[in-house]
Design a protein around this motif. Structure first.
Motif, short mmCIF file in Angstrom:
data_model
loop_
_atom_site.label_atom_id
_atom_site.label_comp_id
_atom_site.label_asym_id
_atom_site.label_seq_id
_atom_site.Cartn_x
_atom_site.Cartn_y
_atom_site.Cartn_z
N UNK A 1 0.90 -1.21 -0.03
CA UNK A 1 -0.05 0.04 -0.03
C UNK A 1 0.85 1.10 0.05
N UNK A 2 0.29 2.59 0.05
CA UNK A 2 0.93 3.57 0.01
C UNK A 2 2.00 3.84 1.17
N UNK A 3 1.53 3.16 2.26
CA UNK A 3 2.44 3.36 3.38
C UNK A 3 3.58 2.29 3.57
N UNK A 4 3.53 1.32 2.61
CA UNK A 4 4.77 0.49 2.32
C UNK A 4 4.48 -0.99 2.94
N UNK A 5 3.22 -1.00 3.67
CA UNK A 5 2.74 -2.32 4.34
C UNK A 5 2.54 -3.28 2.91
N UNK A 6 3.15 -4.72 3.14
CA UNK A 6 2.78 -5.63 2.24
C UNK A 6 1.42 -6.01 1.90
N UNK A 7 1.02 -6.30 0.68
CA UNK A 7 -0.27 -6.52 0.39
C UNK A 7 -0.43 -7.86 -0.24
N UNK A 8 -1.06 -9.05 0.15
CA UNK A 8 -0.94 -10.28 -0.59
C UNK A 8 -1.70 -10.24 -1.69
N UNK A 9 -1.47 -11.20 -2.66
CA UNK A 9 -2.17 -11.05 -4.07
C UNK A 9 -3.80 -11.29 -3.57
N UNK A 10 -4.42 -12.01 -2.90
CA UNK A 10 -5.51 -12.24 -2.56
C UNK A 10 -6.26 -11.13 -2.07
N UNK A 11 -5.73 -9.94 -1.76
CA UNK A 11 -6.04 -8.77 -0.99
C UNK A 11 -5.80 -7.53 -1.86
N UNK A 12 -5.46 -7.82 -3.17
CA UNK A 12 -4.95 -6.79 -4.16
C UNK A 12 -6.35 -6.22 -4.87
N UNK A 13 -6.25 -5.21 -5.44
CA UNK A 13 -7.29 -4.71 -6.17
C UNK A 13 -8.26 -5.37 -7.07
N UNK A 14 -7.30 -6.42 -7.80
CA UNK A 14 -7.91 -7.18 -8.88
C UNK A 14 -8.86 -8.38 -8.01
N UNK A 15 -8.29 -8.69 -7.09
CA UNK A 15 -9.05 -9.97 -6.17
C UNK A 15 -10.29 -9.30 -5.65
N UNK A 16 -10.15 -7.96 -5.20
CA UNK A 16 -11.47 -7.50 -4.42
C UNK A 16 -12.38 -7.44 -5.55
N UNK A 17 -11.96 -7.09 -6.79
CA UNK A 17 -12.92 -6.68 -7.76
C UNK A 17 -13.86 -7.86 -8.30
N UNK A 18 -13.22 -8.91 -8.45
CA UNK A 18 -13.34 -10.26 -8.64
C UNK A 18 -14.33 -10.66 -7.65
N UNK A 19 -13.81 -10.51 -6.41
CA UNK A 19 -14.81 -11.05 -5.25
C UNK A 19 -16.29 -10.46 -5.05
N UNK A 20 -16.06 -8.98 -5.41
CA UNK A 20 -17.35 -8.03 -5.14
C UNK A 20 -18.11 -7.90 -6.18
N UNK A 21 -17.55 -7.98 -7.44
CA UNK A 21 -18.14 -7.42 -8.59
C UNK A 21 -18.15 -6.31 -9.06
N UNK A 22 -17.54 -5.46 -8.14
CA UNK A 22 -17.38 -4.03 -8.42
C UNK A 22 -15.89 -3.46 -9.14
N UNK A 23 -16.31 -2.80 -10.05
CA UNK A 23 -14.95 -2.11 -10.59
C UNK A 23 -14.31 -0.97 -9.80
N UNK A 24 -12.97 -0.89 -10.08
CA UNK A 24 -12.50 0.35 -9.42
C UNK A 24 -11.86 1.34 -10.52
N UNK A 25 -11.71 2.62 -10.03
CA UNK A 25 -11.12 3.57 -10.90
C UNK A 25 -10.02 4.37 -10.15
N UNK A 26 -9.07 4.61 -10.68
CA UNK A 26 -7.85 5.43 -10.19
C UNK A 26 -7.46 5.29 -8.88
N UNK A 27 -7.49 3.78 -8.64
CA UNK A 27 -6.80 3.25 -7.21
C UNK A 27 -5.39 3.08 -7.22
N UNK A 28 -4.65 3.68 -6.25
CA UNK A 28 -3.25 3.66 -6.20
C UNK A 28 -2.37 2.46 -5.47
N UNK A 29 -1.51 1.86 -5.89
CA UNK A 29 -0.89 0.79 -5.02
C UNK A 29 0.57 0.80 -5.59
#
Length: 600
Positions: free
Chosen positions: A74-102
C-alpha cells in the motif's frame, strides 16, 4: 485532443474487453493491460504491463493469481497479498474500481506507484466471468506532470500508430480526429469538424438495411451518455465494397462531469465473417450428408452428431451428445476405442476401417470408418472427427458373390459327376456304340428339358410359365432313370402349382437330392427306389424324400456337404424347415414350407 488525458484513455481501453483479443492492439498501447478469468488466473498481458511489473508472469499459473507483480504494497509500504489486491477484491465483489493507487515492487527492488483501473466482466445473468486491469506509473513524467499540449500530442501519436481504427468527436458528434487505420477502413477521409458521427460514406445494419449516421453506435453513445461495447454495423466505401465492423464508442467527460465528446474504435471483422460463412456452409454440408459424421473429445465423449448419424444409428443428437461413443460398440468391440484414441493422440488418420457397430434398437450394422484428429488454433489435438458409412449392403453383395462363385464351382463339379453317372447308367444296358450314343443323347435332352422347366419364361405375351410340383420332380429325376425305371421314383399325395419365383429355388433343391441319390444313394444301385410323399399340414405343405437300398451296406452316412448346406439355406430362406435323417437302408429328408410361398 486536449480533453483526452490518460485516465480517459484507460477508460476507453476498459470499455473494450471484447476487442482485447486483438494482440497487436494491446501491444501498441503505452499503458499496462492484463486480463484475468473469474478465478483470478492471468489470461493475457501486454509488453507495457511486463515493463511496469519488471517480470513476465506465467499465464494460467495458480501461484500467480490476480497480479503479475513481484510484490504489492500500500502507499504506506505495508505488504499486500495477491488475494487482497484490487483485482482480487474486484472479482470477489463484482465492483469495478477507478484510479486506485498501489505500490508495485519489481524483482530488482525498485518501486512505482501505479494508478489502477479495473473493469469487471459479467455474463448475461450477471455472473462475474473475469476482469480487465488497465494500469500505469502515476509518477511517470510526461503523463501526470507535463503540459496539456505535450500530453495531447503524445496521445495523438499513440492513436495514429494503433492498428485499429480510432476516431474522436465533439459533444455534437462532429469528427475531431481519426487515424490512418480509420481512413483505410472507411475508404475515404472525412472533413474534420464537419463530418458527423462516422467517417464512412454509407452505413448499414448487418441485415443490409440502411443505417443513418445520426443513428449509428457513436450517435447512440453521445445521446445516451454511455459506452457501447461491440455494436455490429457495415461501412460501405465509395468503390462499393462493404466492411463489417464492431464499434466501441465511449463518451468523454470533463472533470465537472460534463460531456465533451467521444472516442470510438472500429474493429474490422471481415475475416471473422468469412470464417463464419465458411463455418455455416460446412455445418450445412455436414448436416445434409448421408454419411454419419460425429465428433468426440480425447476422452471419447460425443460432442456433435449430424442427421446422417441419427439415420444410421437411430439415436437423436440430444440422446448421445455428452455420452461415450462406446454406446455404439458391441460388447466384443469395446477394445477398439482405446486404440483409436491412442492413434488420434499421435496425430494419425484412420482410413476406411471396416468394423461393426450397434444401433439403438440393438441391431448390428457393418460400417466403414474414417477418423481424423481435430486441432485447435495452436495446433494441439483436442478431439476427433469420425465419418461412418453403412456398408451392410456391400457386405451382403460380397457374400452373395462369394456364394454364387462357390455355387458355380459346385455346379460344374456336379455336371461332371452327373455326366459320369448318366454314361454309366446308359452303359449298363447298351448293346452297341450306336445304342449307347442314342441313349446318352436322349438322357442329356431330358436333362435340358428339366433345366428349361426350372427357368421362368419371359413375359412377352403377358403370361408366365406355370409348373406343378409333381411335374417338376419327374423332370428333375428323369435324366437319372432308364426308360423302364420310372417306377423307381414314386410320387404320392396332393399336387399343386409352383409359382415362377419358387420354381428355380425348388428345382435347385430337388436337383441336389437327385444328384446325391445318384452318387451314393438309391439311384446308384439297380433296385434302389425313391418315394416322394406330399401332404398338407394346416398352412404348411410338406414333402418327404425317402430312399431305400444304398450303394453299399453299412456305408458311413456322408456328412453335410456344400450341396446339402445350400439346400438347407434355400429352404430356410423361404421360411421353411429342412430335416435329414440317415437310416440303416437309406435316407429320409423332410421339407416343410408355408403353402403361400409355393405359389409365389
Amino acid at each position: 485532443m486536449s480533453t483526452l488525458d490518460t485516465t480517459r484513455l484507460s477508460n476507453f481501453v476498459r470499455s473494450l474487453p471484447e476487442a482485447l483479443d486483438d494482440g497487436l492492439f494491446l501491444e501498441n498501447l503505452p499503458i499496462g493491460v492484463y486480463a484475468c478469468d473469474a478465478h483470478g488466473l492471468i489470461l493475457r498481458y501486454n509488453r507495457a504491463a511486463v515493463a511496469l511489473w519488471g517480470r513476465e508472469p506465467r499465464l494460467g499459473e495458480p501461484a500467480e493469481r490476480f497480479c503479475g507483480s513481484y510484490r504489492l504494497l500500500d502507499l504506506g509500504g505495508t505488504h499486500i497479498s495477491s488475494a487482497e489486491c484490487p483485482m482480487a477484491i474486484a472479482l470477489a465483489t463484482g465492483r469495478s474500481c477507478q484510479d486506485e493507487r498501489i505500490q508495485i515492487e519489481r524483482p530488482d527492488g525498485s518501486r512505482i506507484v501505479a494508478l489502477v483501473n479495473i473493469e469487471v466482466l459479467k455474463n448475461a445473468r450477471g455472473q462475474v466471468t473475469g476482469a480487465v486491469n488497465v494500469f500505469r506509473d502515476s509518477g511517470s513524467s510526461g503523463w501526470g506532470h507535463g503540459h496539456a499540449t505535450d500530453q495531447s500530442k503524445r496521445l495523438e501519436g499513440i492513436l495514429h500508430s494503433l492498428p485499429a481504427a480510432v476516431y474522436t468527436t465533439d459533444l455534437n458528434g462532429r469528427i475531431t480526429f481519426y487515424n490512418e487505420a480509420a481512413a483505410e477502413l472507411w475508404g475515404v477521409r472525412p472533413e474534420i469538424h464537419r463530418s458527423e458521427f462516422c467517417g464512412s460514406w454509407k452505413l448499414y445494419w448487418p441485415d443490409g438495411t440502411s443505417l443513418p449516421h445520426d443513428q449509428c453506435p457513436m450517435a447512440m453513445a453521445l445521446k445516451e451518455g454511455r459506452a457501447i461495447k461491440g455494436k455490429e454495423a457495415v461501412a460501405e466505401r465509395p468503390d462499393g465494397t462493404r466492411v463489417p465492423f464492431l464499434a466501441y464508442p465511449t463518451p468523454l467527460f470533463d472533470e465537472a462531469g460534463s460531456l465533451t465528446g467521444a472516442i470510438n474504435m472500429l474493429v474490422d471483422i471481415s475475416g471473422r465473417k468469412k470464417v463464419e460463412i465458411a463455418a455455416q456452409k460446412f455445418a450445412a454440408l455436414v448436416e445434409s450428408s448421408d454419411d454419419a459424421i460425429i465428433s468426440k473429445d480425447l476422452d471419447g465423449i460425443i460432442t456433435s452428431w449430424n442427421r446422417g448419424a441419427q439415420r444410421l444409428f437411430g439415436y437423436a443428437g440430444d440422446e448421445v451428445v455428452g455420452k461415450p461413443v462406446t454406446i455404439l460398440f458391441p460388447e466384443d468391440r469395446q477394445d477398439e476405442e482405446p486404440e483409436i484414441l491412442a492413434r488420434i493422440r499421435r496425430g494419425e488418420r484412420i482410413e476406411h476401417y471396416e468394423t461393426i457397430r450397434r444401433r439403438k434398437d440393438g441391431s448390428l450394422i457393418d460400417i466403414s470408418l474414417s477418423v481424423s484428429p481435430i486441432v485447435d488454433s495452436a495446433g494441439g489435438i483436442v478431439g476427433a472427427s469420425k465419418i461412418a458409412r453403412n456398408i451392410t449392403d456391400k457386405r451382403r453383395a460380397e457374400e452373395q458373390k462369394d456364394l454364387l462363385l462357390r455355387e458355380m464351382d459346385h455346379r460344374i463339379k456336379n455336371l461332371f459327376a452327373l455326366a459320369n453317372g448318366v454314361v454309366s447308367l446308359s452303359g449298363r444296358n447298351a448293346t452297341s456304340v450306336a445304342a449307347l450314343v442314342s441313349d446318352l443323347q436322349g438322357r442329356f435332352c431330358a436333362l435340358s428339358r428339366a433345366h428349361s422347366l426350372t427357368m421362368p419364361k419371359a413375359r412377352g405375351g403377358g403370361t408366365e410359365q406355370v409348373a406343378t410340383l409333381h411335374a417338376l420332380i419327374y423332370k428333375v429325376t428323369e435324366p437319372y432313370l432308364s426308360d423302364q425305371a420310372q417306377s423307381r421314383v414314386v410320387i404320392t399325395g396332393p399336387d399343386l402349382s409352383i409359382g415362377p419365383g419358387m420354381l428355380t429355388n425348388f428345382a435347385l433343391v430337388l436337383h441336389e437330392f437327385a444328384t446325391n441319390a445318384l452318387k451314393y444313394g438309391a439311384l446308384a444301385v439297380p433296385h434302389g427306389k425313391v418315394r416322394i410323399k406330399c401332404f398338407e399340414e394346416g398352412e404348411n405343405f410338406s414333402i418327404t424324400w425317402e430312399e431305400h437300398d444304398r450303394l453299399e451296406e453299412n456305408v458311413e452316412a456322408p456328412g453335410e456337404g456344400f450341396g446339402s448346406c445350400l439346400a438347407r439355406a434355400t429352404i430356410e430362406s423361404l421360411g421353411g424347415n429342412f430335416c435329414r435323417e440317415f437310416k440303416s437302408d437309406g435316407v429320409e429328408i423332410l421339407l416343410t414350407l408355408p403353402r403361400r410361398r409355393m405359389s409365389e
